[in-house]
Write a protein that holds these residues in place. Structure first.
Motif, PDB file in Angstrom:
ATOM      1  N   VAL A 189      -5.152   7.527  -5.090  1.00 36.45           N
ATOM      2  CA  VAL A 189      -6.121   6.641  -4.944  1.00 36.45           C
ATOM      3  C   VAL A 189      -6.305   6.083  -3.587  1.00 36.45           C
ATOM      4  N   PRO A 190      -7.421   5.847  -3.258  1.00 31.94           N
ATOM      5  CA  PRO A 190      -7.530   5.250  -1.792  1.00 31.94           C
ATOM      6  C   PRO A 190      -6.856   4.105  -1.471  1.00 31.94           C
ATOM      7  N   GLU A 191      -6.329   3.902  -0.370  1.00 35.33           N
ATOM      8  CA  GLU A 191      -5.528   2.653   0.011  1.00 35.33           C
ATOM      9  C   GLU A 191      -6.717   1.468  -0.106  1.00 35.33           C
ATOM     10  N   THR A 192      -7.671   1.563   0.268  1.00 36.65           N
ATOM     11  CA  THR A 192      -8.573   0.296   0.154  1.00 36.65           C
ATOM     12  C   THR A 192      -8.756  -0.217  -1.605  1.00 36.65           C
ATOM     13  N   VAL A 193      -8.693   0.780  -2.085  1.00 43.01           N
ATOM     14  CA  VAL A 193      -8.609   0.524  -3.774  1.00 43.01           C
ATOM     15  C   VAL A 193      -7.523  -0.072  -4.258  1.00 43.01           C
TER      16      VAL A 193
ATOM     17  N   THR B 245       0.799   3.892  -3.009  1.00 38.89           N
ATOM     18  CA  THR B 245       0.413   5.229  -2.658  1.00 38.89           C
ATOM     19  C   THR B 245       1.358   6.116  -3.445  1.00 38.89           C
TER      20      THR B 245
ATOM     21  N   THR C 248       1.025   6.240  -7.287  1.00 42.75           N
ATOM     22  CA  THR C 248      -0.208   6.979  -7.573  1.00 42.75           C
ATOM     23  C   THR C 248      -0.366   8.298  -6.923  1.00 42.75           C
TER      24      THR C 248
ATOM     25  N   VAL D  89       0.700  -1.276  -0.133  1.00 41.24           N
ATOM     26  CA  VAL D  89       0.131   0.053  -0.062  1.00 41.24           C
ATOM     27  C   VAL D  89       0.723   1.227  -0.055  1.00 41.24           C
TER      28      VAL D  89
ATOM     29  N   GLY E 240      -0.844   9.477  -4.070  1.00 43.14           N
ATOM     30  CA  GLY E 240      -1.592   9.450  -3.082  1.00 43.14           C
ATOM     31  C   GLY E 240      -2.997   9.828  -3.526  1.00 43.14           C
TER      32      GLY E 240
END
Length: 154
Positions: A58-62, A51, A54, A47, A56
């Protein structure tokens, strides 16, 4: 001794399928682990690296679900082979580019202070050279010995 020779012959005949299947099983296993919170020892590392890649956005869950899906799909493609093998190999090598980028993107997590030695997390990444070598052998066989005919427009 005869049985050992027979076993060696059997392994030799099925070596590429064995290599594909074992790496595929590893990828399915690691991919599925990422579907369960905190089940994967590499979850936070993956993650954190994704992160950074990307920026930051894109959300971590995604990110985690995407990595889980990608690794699982790569594993299934390697296990099944056939028409899934080439896309799985391409995805594998692209994924490995991301995996190895952690050595540069997350130096504090990857390398021991004031030492060229990797941390435990760094060793987790570096050991992937074995998987890369296996998939290079599989890819060389797939693209080198069995060229697929090109489709013509018409």
């Amino acid at each position: 001794m005869r049985r050992l020779s027979e076993l060696a012959g059997l392994v030799d005949v099925h070596a590429l399928a064995l290599l594909r299947a074992t790496v595929g099983i590893v990828f399915v296993g690691f991919g599925v682990l990422k579907l369960f919170p905190s089940a994967s020892p590499a979850e936070q590392l993956a993650v954190d690296a994704a992160t950074k890649m990307t920026l930051g956005l894109v959300p971590e869950t995604v990110l985690l679900l995407s990595l889980a899906a990608l690794e699982t799909a790569i594993g299934i493609g390697l296990i099944v082979g056939r028409r899934l093998l080439r896309p799985a190999l391409v995805a594998f090598f692209l994924h490995m580019g991301g995996v190895f980028s952690t050595l540069v993107l997350l130096p504090d997590a990857m390398w021991q202070p004031h030492s060229p030695a990797p941390t435990m997390e760094g060793q987790y990444v570096v050991k992937n050279v074995v998987l890369v070598a296996v998939c290079l052998v599989v890819a060389a066989n797939e693209w080198g010995r069995h060229p697929r005919p090109r489709r013509t427009a018409g």
